[in-house]
Design a protein around this motif. Structure first.
Motif, PDB file in Angstrom:
ATOM      1  N   ILE A 150      32.180  47.587  14.993  1.00  0.00           N
ATOM      2  CA  ILE A 150      33.509  48.582  14.948  1.00  0.00           C
ATOM      3  C   ILE A 150      33.346  49.185  16.346  1.00  0.00           C
ATOM      4  O   ILE A 150      32.455  49.950  16.632  1.00  0.00           O
ATOM      5  CB  ILE A 150      33.282  49.620  13.778  1.00  0.00           C
ATOM      6  CG1 ILE A 150      33.018  48.864  12.493  1.00  0.00           C
ATOM      7  CG2 ILE A 150      34.375  50.620  13.963  1.00  0.00           C
ATOM      8  CD1 ILE A 150      33.108  49.586  11.397  1.00  0.00           C
ATOM      9  N   SER A 151      34.600  48.831  17.102  1.00  0.00           N
ATOM     10  CA  SER A 151      34.573  49.783  18.392  1.00  0.00           C
ATOM     11  C   SER A 151      35.854  50.309  18.791  1.00  0.00           C
ATOM     12  O   SER A 151      36.952  49.686  18.481  1.00  0.00           O
ATOM     13  CB  SER A 151      34.541  48.227  19.343  1.00  0.00           C
ATOM     14  OG  SER A 151      34.680  48.573  20.727  1.00  0.00           O
ATOM     15  N   ASP A 152      35.745  51.460  19.400  1.00  0.00           N
ATOM     16  CA  ASP A 152      36.738  52.053  20.089  1.00  0.00           C
ATOM     17  C   ASP A 152      37.478  50.938  21.203  1.00  0.00           C
ATOM     18  O   ASP A 152      36.757  50.227  21.488  1.00  0.00           O
ATOM     19  CB  ASP A 152      36.021  53.078  20.885  1.00  0.00           C
ATOM     20  CG  ASP A 152      37.262  54.230  21.385  1.00  0.00           C
ATOM     21  OD1 ASP A 152      38.450  54.044  20.943  1.00  0.00           O
ATOM     22  OD2 ASP A 152      36.979  55.035  22.300  1.00  0.00           O
ATOM     23  N   ILE A 153      38.664  51.267  21.260  1.00  0.00           N
ATOM     24  CA  ILE A 153      39.274  50.222  22.273  1.00  0.00           C
ATOM     25  C   ILE A 153      39.272  50.977  23.837  1.00  0.00           C
ATOM     26  O   ILE A 153      38.600  50.277  24.682  1.00  0.00           O
ATOM     27  CB  ILE A 153      40.778  50.364  21.868  1.00  0.00           C
ATOM     28  CG1 ILE A 153      41.128  49.426  20.618  1.00  0.00           C
ATOM     29  CG2 ILE A 153      41.787  49.519  23.045  1.00  0.00           C
ATOM     30  CD1 ILE A 153      42.407  49.146  20.148  1.00  0.00           C
ATOM     31  N   VAL A 154      39.565  52.201  24.077  1.00  0.00           N
ATOM     32  CA  VAL A 154      39.460  52.617  25.301  1.00  0.00           C
ATOM     33  C   VAL A 154      38.252  53.481  25.541  1.00  0.00           C
ATOM     34  O   VAL A 154      37.796  54.459  24.964  1.00  0.00           O
ATOM     35  CB  VAL A 154      40.747  53.577  25.389  1.00  0.00           C
ATOM     36  CG1 VAL A 154      40.727  54.020  26.937  1.00  0.00           C
ATOM     37  CG2 VAL A 154      41.993  52.895  25.240  1.00  0.00           C
ATOM     38  N   MET A 155      37.452  52.833  26.523  1.00  0.00           N
ATOM     39  CA  MET A 155      36.036  53.427  26.980  1.00  0.00           C
ATOM     40  C   MET A 155      35.975  53.175  28.400  1.00  0.00           C
ATOM     41  O   MET A 155      36.488  51.873  28.698  1.00  0.00           O
ATOM     42  CB  MET A 155      34.840  52.780  26.028  1.00  0.00           C
ATOM     43  CG  MET A 155      34.959  52.889  24.712  1.00  0.00           C
ATOM     44  SD  MET A 155      33.618  52.103  23.896  1.00  0.00           S
ATOM     45  CE  MET A 155      34.045  50.484  23.681  1.00  0.00           C
ATOM     46  N   PRO A 156      35.191  54.213  28.943  1.00  0.00           N
ATOM     47  CA  PRO A 156      34.908  53.542  30.457  1.00  0.00           C
ATOM     48  C   PRO A 156      34.124  52.409  30.884  1.00  0.00           C
ATOM     49  O   PRO A 156      33.375  52.173  29.604  1.00  0.00           O
ATOM     50  CB  PRO A 156      34.117  54.658  30.935  1.00  0.00           C
ATOM     51  CG  PRO A 156      33.606  55.838  29.685  1.00  0.00           C
ATOM     52  CD  PRO A 156      34.554  55.194  28.656  1.00  0.00           C
ATOM     53  N   GLY A 157      34.347  51.628  31.487  1.00  0.00           N
ATOM     54  CA  GLY A 157      33.589  50.526  31.752  1.00  0.00           C
ATOM     55  C   GLY A 157      34.202  49.409  31.166  1.00  0.00           C
ATOM     56  O   GLY A 157      35.464  48.983  31.082  1.00  0.00           O
ATOM     57  N   LEU A 158      33.523  48.682  30.310  1.00  0.00           N
ATOM     58  CA  LEU A 158      33.941  47.533  29.537  1.00  0.00           C
ATOM     59  C   LEU A 158      34.594  48.245  28.319  1.00  0.00           C
ATOM     60  O   LEU A 158      33.805  48.687  27.305  1.00  0.00           O
ATOM     61  CB  LEU A 158      32.621  46.728  28.968  1.00  0.00           C
ATOM     62  CG  LEU A 158      32.829  45.263  28.384  1.00  0.00           C
ATOM     63  CD1 LEU A 158      33.772  44.489  29.458  1.00  0.00           C
ATOM     64  CD2 LEU A 158      31.782  44.642  27.865  1.00  0.00           C
ATOM     65  N   ASP A 159      35.840  48.020  28.165  1.00  0.00           N
ATOM     66  CA  ASP A 159      36.259  48.549  26.929  1.00  0.00           C
ATOM     67  C   ASP A 159      36.450  47.705  25.638  1.00  0.00           C
ATOM     68  O   ASP A 159      35.869  46.423  25.629  1.00  0.00           O
ATOM     69  CB  ASP A 159      37.878  48.873  27.355  1.00  0.00           C
ATOM     70  CG  ASP A 159      38.921  47.857  27.372  1.00  0.00           C
ATOM     71  OD1 ASP A 159      38.416  46.492  26.816  1.00  0.00           O
ATOM     72  OD2 ASP A 159      39.961  47.900  28.058  1.00  0.00           O
ATOM     73  N   GLY A 160      36.990  48.043  24.551  1.00  0.00           N
ATOM     74  CA  GLY A 160      36.633  47.490  23.317  1.00  0.00           C
ATOM     75  C   GLY A 160      37.494  45.957  23.318  1.00  0.00           C
ATOM     76  O   GLY A 160      36.906  44.941  22.772  1.00  0.00           O
ATOM     77  N   VAL A 161      38.453  46.003  23.951  1.00  0.00           N
ATOM     78  CA  VAL A 161      39.423  44.864  23.782  1.00  0.00           C
ATOM     79  C   VAL A 161      38.644  43.701  24.934  1.00  0.00           C
ATOM     80  O   VAL A 161      38.220  42.475  24.549  1.00  0.00           O
ATOM     81  CB  VAL A 161      40.747  44.783  24.272  1.00  0.00           C
ATOM     82  CG1 VAL A 161      41.395  43.721  24.602  1.00  0.00           C
ATOM     83  CG2 VAL A 161      41.639  45.762  23.465  1.00  0.00           C
ATOM     84  N   GLU A 162      38.160  44.064  25.974  1.00  0.00           N
ATOM     85  CA  GLU A 162      37.340  43.293  26.804  1.00  0.00           C
ATOM     86  C   GLU A 162      36.106  42.859  26.170  1.00  0.00           C
ATOM     87  O   GLU A 162      35.796  41.764  26.173  1.00  0.00           O
ATOM     88  CB  GLU A 162      36.945  44.016  28.126  1.00  0.00           C
ATOM     89  CG  GLU A 162      36.447  42.924  29.070  1.00  0.00           C
ATOM     90  CD  GLU A 162      37.190  41.905  29.549  1.00  0.00           C
ATOM     91  OE1 GLU A 162      36.657  40.922  30.080  1.00  0.00           O
ATOM     92  OE2 GLU A 162      38.362  41.652  29.202  1.00  0.00           O
ATOM     93  N   LEU A 163      35.311  43.801  25.291  1.00  0.00           N
ATOM     94  CA  LEU A 163      34.286  43.219  24.820  1.00  0.00           C
ATOM     95  C   LEU A 163      34.442  42.247  23.586  1.00  0.00           C
ATOM     96  O   LEU A 163      33.650  41.126  23.549  1.00  0.00           O
ATOM     97  CB  LEU A 163      33.757  44.658  23.992  1.00  0.00           C
ATOM     98  CG  LEU A 163      32.704  44.488  22.933  1.00  0.00           C
ATOM     99  CD1 LEU A 163      31.253  43.679  23.498  1.00  0.00           C
ATOM    100  CD2 LEU A 163      32.128  45.406  22.175  1.00  0.00           C
ATOM    101  N   LEU A 164      35.542  42.402  22.918  1.00  0.00           N
ATOM    102  CA  LEU A 164      35.869  41.345  22.087  1.00  0.00           C
ATOM    103  C   LEU A 164      36.168  40.050  22.890  1.00  0.00           C
ATOM    104  O   LEU A 164      35.924  38.939  22.254  1.00  0.00           O
ATOM    105  CB  LEU A 164      37.240  41.867  21.298  1.00  0.00           C
ATOM    106  CG  LEU A 164      37.808  40.873  20.204  1.00  0.00           C
ATOM    107  CD1 LEU A 164      37.078  40.160  19.182  1.00  0.00           C
ATOM    108  CD2 LEU A 164      39.186  41.436  19.731  1.00  0.00           C
TER     109      LEU A 164
END
Length: 122
Positions: free
Chosen positions: A53-67
């Motif tokens: 369960i991940s936030d989408i907008v975060m500093p560095g590697l965001d949730g979409v890029e993590l996915l």
């Protein structure tokens, strides 16, 4: 018991998410808490959870890029994305990469989270 990683950069949102439900009652145990996607990805390299369960907008590697990176690595872990209404385009991208759903932070309630967990189990 299914394992879940929580990825959220806002401390208040993370605490709310952790305590919104009794995770074990729904068959889940929190196995990791991460403040950004980079930390979560490194942990996933060691051990894959059953759900992220991940936030989408975060500093560095965001949730979409993590996915996206998780899919590129061949990991078929279900993702649920947390978003604010203004981030809907990001939520659409996440669904294109295979997220099983997204939840608006402002409307997150116990019932909605329980529904998401039930979907992840199936």
């Amino acid at each position: 018991m299914y394992s879940v990683f929580l990825v959220e950069d806002e401390a208040f949102s993370l605490e709310m998410l952790k305590h919104l439900i009794v995770w074990e009652k729904h068959g889940f145990a929190i196995k990791g808490e991460f403040g950004n996607g980079t930390e979560a990805y490194r942990a996933m390299e060691r051990e894959l959870p059953d759900l992220v369960i991940s936030d989408i907008v975060m500093p560095g590697l965001d949730g979409v890029e993590l996915l996206r990176r998780s899919r590129a690595a061949g990991w078929d872990v279900p993702f649920v994305m947390l978003t604010c209404m203004s981030e809907f385009e990001y939520a659409q991208q996440a669904l294109e990469y295979g997220a099983i759903g997204y939840v608006l932070k402002l409307s997150l309630r116990e019932e909605r989270l329980a529904d998401v967990l039930a979907k992840a189990r199936s």
